[in-house]
Design an enzyme around this catalytic site. Structure first.
Site, PDB file in Angstrom:
ATOM      1  N   GLU A   1      45.196  28.044  89.646  1.00  0.00           N
ATOM      2  CA  GLU A   1      45.608  29.442  89.472  1.00  0.00           C
ATOM      3  C   GLU A   1      44.893  30.352  90.470  1.00  0.00           C
ATOM      4  O   GLU A   1      45.374  31.447  90.748  1.00  0.00           O
ATOM      5  CB  GLU A   1      45.375  29.903  88.039  1.00  0.00           C
ATOM      6  CG  GLU A   1      43.929  29.976  87.625  1.00  0.00           C
ATOM      7  CD  GLU A   1      43.764  30.221  86.126  1.00  0.00           C
ATOM      8  OE1 GLU A   1      44.170  29.342  85.348  1.00  0.00           O
ATOM      9  OE2 GLU A   1      43.266  31.286  85.744  1.00  0.00           O
TER      10      GLU A   1
ATOM     11  N   LYS B   1      40.257  27.119  75.404  1.00  0.00           N
ATOM     12  CA  LYS B   1      39.346  27.729  76.372  1.00  0.00           C
ATOM     13  C   LYS B   1      37.913  27.327  76.047  1.00  0.00           C
ATOM     14  O   LYS B   1      37.477  27.439  74.893  1.00  0.00           O
ATOM     15  CB  LYS B   1      39.476  29.259  76.320  1.00  0.00           C
ATOM     16  CG  LYS B   1      40.854  29.767  76.736  1.00  0.00           C
ATOM     17  CD  LYS B   1      41.095  29.590  78.226  1.00  0.00           C
ATOM     18  CE  LYS B   1      42.455  30.152  78.632  1.00  0.00           C
ATOM     19  NZ  LYS B   1      42.706  30.052  80.084  1.00  0.00           N
TER      20      LYS B   1
ATOM     21  N   ASP C   1      50.612  27.977  91.751  1.00  0.00           N
ATOM     22  CA  ASP C   1      51.261  29.109  91.080  1.00  0.00           C
ATOM     23  C   ASP C   1      51.941  29.970  92.141  1.00  0.00           C
ATOM     24  O   ASP C   1      51.286  30.471  93.054  1.00  0.00           O
ATOM     25  CB  ASP C   1      50.196  29.910  90.312  1.00  0.00           C
ATOM     26  CG  ASP C   1      50.781  31.050  89.489  1.00  0.00           C
ATOM     27  OD1 ASP C   1      51.850  31.587  89.852  1.00  0.00           O
ATOM     28  OD2 ASP C   1      50.165  31.415  88.477  1.00  0.00           O
TER      29      ASP C   1
ATOM     30  N   HIS D   1      50.431  26.458  86.981  1.00  0.00           N
ATOM     31  CA  HIS D   1      49.924  27.571  86.180  1.00  0.00           C
ATOM     32  C   HIS D   1      51.039  28.599  86.087  1.00  0.00           C
ATOM     33  O   HIS D   1      51.783  28.797  87.046  1.00  0.00           O
ATOM     34  CB  HIS D   1      48.710  28.179  86.883  1.00  0.00           C
ATOM     35  CG  HIS D   1      48.209  29.433  86.236  1.00  0.00           C
ATOM     36  ND1 HIS D   1      48.430  30.694  86.774  1.00  0.00           N
ATOM     37  CD2 HIS D   1      47.514  29.630  85.093  1.00  0.00           C
ATOM     38  CE1 HIS D   1      47.861  31.597  85.991  1.00  0.00           C
ATOM     39  NE2 HIS D   1      47.308  30.988  84.971  1.00  0.00           N
TER      40      HIS D   1
ATOM     41  N   ASP E   1      39.810  24.354  79.319  1.00  0.00           N
ATOM     42  CA  ASP E   1      39.872  25.267  80.468  1.00  0.00           C
ATOM     43  C   ASP E   1      38.643  26.163  80.496  1.00  0.00           C
ATOM     44  O   ASP E   1      38.461  27.002  79.618  1.00  0.00           O
ATOM     45  CB  ASP E   1      41.144  26.117  80.342  1.00  0.00           C
ATOM     46  CG  ASP E   1      41.356  27.025  81.549  1.00  0.00           C
ATOM     47  OD1 ASP E   1      40.517  27.012  82.468  1.00  0.00           O
ATOM     48  OD2 ASP E   1      42.370  27.750  81.564  1.00  0.00           O
TER      49      ASP E   1
ATOM     50  N   GLU F   1      39.919  22.010  83.196  1.00  0.00           N
ATOM     51  CA  GLU F   1      40.510  22.941  84.165  1.00  0.00           C
ATOM     52  C   GLU F   1      39.485  23.948  84.664  1.00  0.00           C
ATOM     53  O   GLU F   1      38.683  24.447  83.884  1.00  0.00           O
ATOM     54  CB  GLU F   1      41.655  23.667  83.454  1.00  0.00           C
ATOM     55  CG  GLU F   1      42.412  24.670  84.282  1.00  0.00           C
ATOM     56  CD  GLU F   1      43.634  25.228  83.549  1.00  0.00           C
ATOM     57  OE1 GLU F   1      44.086  24.605  82.557  1.00  0.00           O
ATOM     58  OE2 GLU F   1      44.134  26.293  83.960  1.00  0.00           O
TER      59      GLU F   1
END
Lengths: 423, 423
Positions: free
Chosen positions: B298, B216, B321, B348, B245, B271
């Site tokens: 997502e 992250k 997703d 996702h 991400d 991401e």
């Protein structure tokens, strides 16, 4: 300091006469509002609304209950002095944000709560919303707005500059306050109206002083659309403006065919030709039907999508709606941003024009957007304490304090209601 | 004929250990599911989930109560024989549609209900979801999907053709069933983890057989992101894939700067670099960071937005997703559409991989999407009756009937629950 001590939420739905409100997609609407009422310890009440077509209004009410504790206990002036930050805090709540982000039920809830804050604030200051907004220093106005995710096209400094640059010429545009802002008649041409009824309505609209009317299209049978549009054009003559509204009924290929056929009656715009998230589809259509404009907005969820529509040249008429966007704050973001593009701003009136009749005055006087016409839909007049007044096709400038959103007590009495408890 | 006789809705929320699930935007998540349980008169149960970060799960539950009456009383086989039409009818409900359209709380509700229908159907047939989907004739598979608003890029005939064209080569791709679908470890690099913890996790992920891990990023301090990313690259060596991400933390200008700095560690993708509705922003970034890919999904609400991302070349990795889109149906629409573009499809896993471990098998075998890696997040394993199993970095092919979504009775017992009444 007038402090917000209580918040209530109402699920208000209004049955409509048969055919009223009908379009190609929404065949049997109610109108509805998720209503937020904020109260101060000295008895002031602010009312905010988010518009619906009836079903599911309770979902927005439940979402308001999750957001409203943020404003409880806060003095209204202090709250509004940092309202852009409040908007961001709520919209970006570390758990609730997932449910959007910035769209759908939760975003509508933020609209209702936000509009209640503005109504309370204007009442506290004893002025109508348009006056409140015009009298704010540019910096204070911009601080009402969450500009995040617009940094590439509109910074805080640039937004302030846009307002400042137009200060000296406000006088030239202020005559609208005396003259009234022109309206256009949406209720002439509901989808299910017969051709007789349509003819009668268009004639009445013209006799009442309207210079523009809307006709619902989007029929599975394109001949019906073209026939009715041609009939309205013939009745209206060349000078009346006609707006055509498909309410998202068409696929992109169908929209191309239909728009090409309907261009023959020289509409002022064609509205919601396809799905409101299809930015590139609108771009294609805008190029195809120019100089006829593509109008879109009642279902454009947030400022980020608006940025995309504007950057892509996918819209000619920005129909931003402060009961779909996160209230008056995000509406102002879009209206300021739109000054940078060759577009017109003509709001959709989910609020029946109660708030937007204020906002178009601000648009014109403070932002220099052209004085055009604002949608007029009269079906809920009787339910507002202070309904808009149209005279000779023009909105009379609202003079009472607030945003015009207060709903009559006898209506609220029959609604499902919830009290908001502090966190 | 096994008929659906009852529907229940549960608000399931799960506390997480401190730091788990944290990212740059969602600082203190719970995980949650709005759960639909459908029951037949002969005792079969189908479970559907829509994913949340805890707060507001009740809003989705309330929305499911509005949609679920549509399936009550219907035999499951008959319902699924026209499920694309059912999806459209619900998503385009003449009043509820306004609350989206096709996004936010109401769309998540449709996901939960849809996924319950698929789980029930697979159980009725006694097969796992991936087998059910692979065994359907192409026409029957496509009739599970509402393709409206995709007509310009994917017609029904074309979707059937895409499936048919890949039938003869399925055998070449079926070895994945024995070998297992590779996973990647998302839980190594939560935002709030210390660098020590991060190091330990990456080493453990590699020792467990994972060949890809996620970190992250999105810190207000870009140096932190670069330092941590460089540390992971050094630990991992040149061959392990690293995904970064940002969870929408950056404005577009900030994303440009950060992505340029982070490209130095050669990530596999970056991401959610900015707001998920900013299609043109993603297009700009995709061009800027190529050959590093932009991953997004997502929070991409529906197939129309996906069409725009794909047409604009704004995405390299489609993280669709089925607990954000309108369930397995709309996921299939996006997966089929994506075969026409130079992109990868790596879902996702809002469902913790329970459903998506089936869907990636279908993606690879039936659609020919590359066999890559599926996100693995183990934090809710204990709450599922039949949790996914990862062995040596690979998902074991699920063999039990259904979608893997059944939640343990002891969990449901402690949830808020509602019975759905017929219309």
């Amino acid at each position: 300091m007038s402090q917000i001590t209580a918040a209530r939420v109402y699920d208000a739905r209004f049955d409509l006469p048969k055919g009223v409100g009908s379009d190609a997609v929404h065949t049997d609407p109610q109108y509805g509002y998720a209503v937020t009422v904020l109260q101060t310890q000295d008895g002031l009440r602010g009312t905010g609304i988010a518009y619906t077509l009836g079903g599911g209004t309770n979902l927005i009410c439940e979402a308001i209950k999750l957001f409203a504790p943020e404003v409880l206990g806060r003095p209204i002036e202090e709250l509004m002095s940092e309202f852009g930050a409040v908007q961001k805090r709520l919209a970006d709540h570390h758990q609730l944000r997932w449910l959007g982000p910035h769209k759908g039920v939760t975003h509508a809830a933020l609209a209702s709560l936000t509009n209640a804050c503005f109504d309370l604030w204007a009442k506290q200051r004893g002025v109508p919303l348009w006056r409140l907004l015009l009298d704010l220093p540019p910096e204070a106005l911009v601080d009402l707005i969450d500009l995040s995710y617009l940094e590439d096209v509109l910074t805080r400094d640039e937004a302030i500059e846009i307002l400042k640059n137009r200060l000296s010429s406000r006088g030239e545009r202020s005559s609208v306050l005396q003259e009234g802002y022109p309206g256009y008649d949406t209720s002439a041409g509901w989808f299910q109206y017969s051709e007789d009824k349509l003819r009668e309505n268009v004639e009445r609209a013209m006799a009442s002083g309207f210079t523009a009317v809307k006709l619902k299209v989007g029929s599975p049978n394109p001949d019906r659309d073209v026939r009715r549009a041609a009939m309205v054009r013939e009745l209206a003559g060349p000078h009346l403006q006609i707006m055509l509204d498909a309410n998202q009924a068409w696929s992109l290929p169908a929209a191309k065919t239909a728009c090409a056929a309907l261009a023959s009656i020289h509409p002022y715009w064609i509205e919601e030709p396809t799905h409101p998230d299809d930015i590139l589809g609108h771009q294609t259509l805008a190029q195809l039907i120019a100089p006829v404009k593509v109008a879109v907005g009642e279902a454009v969820a947030n400022r980020v999508l608006w940025k995309n529509f504007l950057e892509a040249g996918a819209v000619g008429v920005v129909q931003a709606d402060c009961t779909r966007l996160a209230g008056i704050s995000e509406y102002l973001a879009v209206a300021i941003l739109a000054t940078k593009y060759p577009v017109q701003v003509i709001p959709h009136v989910g609020d029946m024009g109660q708030i937007h009749s204020h906002l178009v005055l601000f648009n014109h006087i403070a932002l220099g957007h052209a004085r055009l016409f604002l949608e007029y839909i009269p079906h809920l007049r009787e339910y507002f304490v202070d309904p808009v007044v149209i005279e000779n096709g023009k909105y009379r400038t609202p003079e009472n304090p607030g945003c015009g959103t207060e709903i009559s007590a006898h209506v609220l009495q029959r609604c499902a209601v919830w009290d908001v408890s502090p966190d």
